[in-house]
Structure formats: C-alpha cells, structure tokens
Motif scaffolding. Structure first.
Motif, PDB file in Angstrom:
ATOM      1  N   VAL A  39       0.671  -1.306   0.174  1.00 29.43           N
ATOM      2  CA  VAL A  39      -0.068  -0.089   0.087  1.00 29.43           C
ATOM      3  C   VAL A  39       0.847   1.191  -0.019  1.00 29.43           C
ATOM      4  O   VAL A  39       0.615   2.136  -0.717  1.00 29.43           O
ATOM      5  N   THR A  40       1.777   1.463   0.809  1.00 30.83           N
ATOM      6  CA  THR A  40       2.599   2.456   1.075  1.00 30.83           C
ATOM      7  C   THR A  40       3.574   2.685  -0.157  1.00 30.83           C
ATOM      8  O   THR A  40       3.916   3.911  -0.850  1.00 30.83           O
ATOM      9  N   ALA A  41       4.054   1.692  -0.931  1.00 31.40           N
ATOM     10  CA  ALA A  41       4.783   1.713  -2.259  1.00 31.40           C
ATOM     11  C   ALA A  41       4.024   2.379  -3.181  1.00 31.40           C
ATOM     12  O   ALA A  41       4.449   3.184  -4.001  1.00 31.40           O
ATOM     13  N   PHE A  42       2.808   2.183  -3.287  1.00 30.66           N
ATOM     14  CA  PHE A  42       1.988   2.397  -4.549  1.00 30.66           C
ATOM     15  C   PHE A  42       1.539   3.903  -4.173  1.00 30.66           C
ATOM     16  O   PHE A  42       1.529   5.019  -5.057  1.00 30.66           O
ATOM     17  N   ILE A  43       1.454   4.199  -2.978  1.00 30.16           N
ATOM     18  CA  ILE A  43       1.267   5.737  -2.430  1.00 30.16           C
ATOM     19  C   ILE A  43       2.361   6.577  -2.825  1.00 30.16           C
ATOM     20  O   ILE A  43       2.210   7.623  -3.458  1.00 30.16           O
ATOM     21  N   GLU A  44       3.396   6.029  -2.490  1.00 28.28           N
ATOM     22  CA  GLU A  44       4.780   6.881  -2.562  1.00 28.28           C
ATOM     23  C   GLU A  44       4.939   6.989  -4.274  1.00 28.28           C
ATOM     24  O   GLU A  44       5.447   8.058  -4.711  1.00 28.28           O
ATOM     25  N   LEU A  45       4.699   6.033  -5.041  1.00 25.18           N
ATOM     26  CA  LEU A  45       4.772   6.161  -6.440  1.00 25.18           C
ATOM     27  C   LEU A  45       3.839   7.200  -6.820  1.00 25.18           C
ATOM     28  O   LEU A  45       4.095   7.804  -7.855  1.00 25.18           O
ATOM     29  N   GLU A  46       2.814   7.166  -6.491  1.00 30.27           N
ATOM     30  CA  GLU A  46       1.648   8.274  -6.985  1.00 30.27           C
ATOM     31  C   GLU A  46       2.033   9.719  -6.831  1.00 30.27           C
ATOM     32  O   GLU A  46       2.147  10.547  -7.557  1.00 30.27           O
ATOM     33  N   LEU A  47       2.673   9.739  -5.409  1.00 26.50           N
ATOM     34  CA  LEU A  47       3.223  11.017  -4.891  1.00 26.50           C
ATOM     35  C   LEU A  47       4.307  11.437  -5.778  1.00 26.50           C
ATOM     36  O   LEU A  47       4.735  12.837  -5.596  1.00 26.50           O
ATOM     37  N   THR A  48       5.231  10.611  -6.272  1.00 27.73           N
ATOM     38  CA  THR A  48       6.183  11.178  -7.055  1.00 27.73           C
ATOM     39  C   THR A  48       6.075  12.076  -8.449  1.00 27.73           C
ATOM     40  O   THR A  48       6.765  12.922  -8.655  1.00 27.73           O
ATOM     41  N   ALA A  49       4.873  11.963  -8.862  1.00 26.37           N
ATOM     42  CA  ALA A  49       4.577  12.878  -9.839  1.00 26.37           C
ATOM     43  C   ALA A  49       3.617  14.016  -9.602  1.00 26.37           C
ATOM     44  O   ALA A  49       3.416  14.864 -10.571  1.00 26.37           O
ATOM     45  N   LEU A  50       3.891  14.269  -8.449  1.00 29.90           N
ATOM     46  CA  LEU A  50       2.921  15.446  -7.843  1.00 29.90           C
ATOM     47  C   LEU A  50       3.721  16.689  -8.208  1.00 29.90           C
ATOM     48  O   LEU A  50       4.748  16.757  -7.855  1.00 29.90           O
ATOM     49  N   ARG A  51       3.017  17.711  -8.871  1.00 28.52           N
ATOM     50  CA  ARG A  51       3.628  19.125  -9.300  1.00 28.52           C
ATOM     51  C   ARG A  51       3.098  20.158  -8.440  1.00 28.52           C
ATOM     52  O   ARG A  51       1.966  20.102  -7.996  1.00 28.52           O
ATOM     53  N   SER A  52       3.810  21.315  -8.656  1.00 27.06           N
ATOM     54  CA  SER A  52       3.134  22.704  -7.806  1.00 27.06           C
ATOM     55  C   SER A  52       2.022  22.960  -8.720  1.00 27.06           C
ATOM     56  O   SER A  52       1.023  23.588  -7.810  1.00 27.06           O
ATOM     57  N   GLY A  53       1.825  23.019  -9.872  1.00 28.19           N
ATOM     58  CA  GLY A  53       0.572  23.327 -10.623  1.00 28.19           C
ATOM     59  C   GLY A  53      -0.511  22.308 -10.276  1.00 28.19           C
ATOM     60  O   GLY A  53      -1.497  22.465 -11.003  1.00 28.19           O
ATOM     61  N   GLY A  54      -0.232  21.162  -9.874  1.00 27.32           N
ATOM     62  CA  GLY A  54      -1.472  20.227  -9.577  1.00 27.32           C
ATOM     63  C   GLY A  54      -2.261  20.995  -8.582  1.00 27.32           C
ATOM     64  O   GLY A  54      -3.664  20.468  -8.733  1.00 27.32           O
ATOM     65  N   PHE A  55      -1.944  21.692  -7.474  1.00 28.39           N
ATOM     66  CA  PHE A  55      -2.996  22.095  -6.653  1.00 28.39           C
ATOM     67  C   PHE A  55      -3.837  23.222  -7.423  1.00 28.39           C
ATOM     68  O   PHE A  55      -5.147  23.247  -6.870  1.00 28.39           O
ATOM     69  N   GLY A  56      -3.345  23.987  -8.292  1.00 29.32           N
ATOM     70  CA  GLY A  56      -4.252  24.658  -9.131  1.00 29.32           C
ATOM     71  C   GLY A  56      -5.307  23.950  -9.651  1.00 29.32           C
ATOM     72  O   GLY A  56      -6.491  24.227  -9.732  1.00 29.32           O
ATOM     73  N   GLN A  57      -4.891  22.882 -10.322  1.00 27.44           N
ATOM     74  CA  GLN A  57      -5.793  21.814 -11.145  1.00 27.44           C
ATOM     75  C   GLN A  57      -6.771  21.313 -10.200  1.00 27.44           C
ATOM     76  O   GLN A  57      -7.937  21.095 -10.495  1.00 27.44           O
ATOM     77  N   LEU A  58      -6.286  20.887  -9.018  1.00 30.98           N
ATOM     78  CA  LEU A  58      -7.238  20.418  -7.943  1.00 30.98           C
ATOM     79  C   LEU A  58      -8.443  21.549  -7.483  1.00 30.98           C
ATOM     80  O   LEU A  58      -9.431  21.109  -7.419  1.00 30.98           O
ATOM     81  N   PHE A  59      -7.872  22.643  -7.373  1.00 26.61           N
ATOM     82  CA  PHE A  59      -8.986  23.708  -7.140  1.00 26.61           C
ATOM     83  C   PHE A  59      -9.927  24.095  -8.190  1.00 26.61           C
ATOM     84  O   PHE A  59     -10.854  24.301  -8.038  1.00 26.61           O
ATOM     85  N   ALA A  60      -9.370  23.759  -9.301  1.00 31.24           N
ATOM     86  CA  ALA A  60     -10.355  23.768 -10.617  1.00 31.24           C
ATOM     87  C   ALA A  60     -11.266  22.743 -10.894  1.00 31.24           C
ATOM     88  O   ALA A  60     -12.090  22.670 -11.701  1.00 31.24           O
TER      89      ALA A  60
END
Length: 164
Positions: A39-60
């Motif tokens: 479970v934690t390995a897959f969560i960590e793999l998902e979080l490696t792709a997180l970018r700062s512009g993603g937060f703006g996308q989340l709010f949109a």
C-alpha cells in the motif's frame, strides 16, 4: 457449637494459553507488514508525480496529477516515515530480525519494477527526469538498510549488555 463440615476445595491449575498464538502473531505480523509495504509503495509512487501546478488543477476540479510546475518531493519523507514504521512493526510483532527482509525486498522490487515498466504508449512509469522518484527509491531502500544496520549494532539480549 460445632462448625459445619465443609469439603476441601480442589485447587485448579491456572488455565494455560494456547502455545500456538505466538506463531499466529508472528505470521500475522509478517503478513500485515507485507500488505502495508504494498500500500505505501503505491502511494509513494503516486506522490512522485505531484507537481506544484497540480494544486491549481485540484482547485479547478481536475486531477492534481495533470498540472505542471516544479516537482513537490512529498514522496521522500513519506517513504522514510512509512519504511521506518513498517520495519519497526515487522521486527516488533515477530520478535525476529529476519522479519525486516520480506518488506524490504518487496518494496525494492516494486520500486524497481515501476522504474523499468513501460506504459502502452511506450513511456516509463518513472522517467529518468523524475528526480523525486529516483531519490525516493534511493532514500526508501536506505531507510530499510539503516534500520537493519542499527539492529545489527544492538545486542540481542539487553540483559547481557548490562542495560535494563
């Protein structure tokens, strides 16, 4: 006055716990640590792709993984904390040092498999330019190694070492 005659009460031995619980707990500890590793390995793999512009996308209202911008290295401290917790849990529940091996090997194999797997389009899941993923793989495996090294330095029986 005479006292009533009472029959002697037979002393019963205290009921012994089933001796097999130790084995059940050890097997359960290994199984839970392996599931937590997946479970934690897959969560960590998902979080490696997180970018700062993603937060703006989340709010949109869109996916946070569709944004651009600088990489957010959130996966690195999560990998360290999760791997330390898994290591501690595996060794503590089983009471055996070897219990660190299966989660460590599984985590490393999952990360290396993700680094070498291509998608249907021909892209790698973890690209060579994703420095967060590469550092997460390095630091996550080193976390298991450091925990193992610290166990090697610690004596097996604390009574023999003089500490209480």
């Amino acid at each position: 006055m005479t006292e009533p005659i009472t029959e002697p009460v037979a002393e019963t031995a205290p009921r012994q716990a089933w001796a097999g619980w130790d084995t059940v707990i050890r097997i359960g500890g290994v199984v839970v640590s392996i599931l937590a590793t997946v479970v934690t390995a897959f969560i960590e793999l998902e979080l490696t792709a997180l970018r700062s512009g993603g937060f703006g996308q989340l709010f949109a209202g869109r996916s946070p993984w569709s944004g651009s911008g600088a990489a957010i290295p959130l996966a690195i401290p999560i990998a360290v904390a999760a791997n330390l917790a898994i290591s501690w849990f595996a060794v503590t529940t089983t009471g055996r040092r070897w219990a660190l091996g299966p989660p460590w090997a599984l985590w490393t194999l999952l990360m290396l498999a993700a680094a070498g797997t291509r998608t249907a389009e021909g892209d790698y899941l973890i690209g060579a330019t994703n420095w967060v993923a590469l550092v997460t793989i390095l630091v996550g495996s080193l976390t298991f190694a450091v925990y193992s090294y610290r166990m090697i330095l610690r004596p097996t029986d604390r009574r023999l070492s003089g500490s209480v």
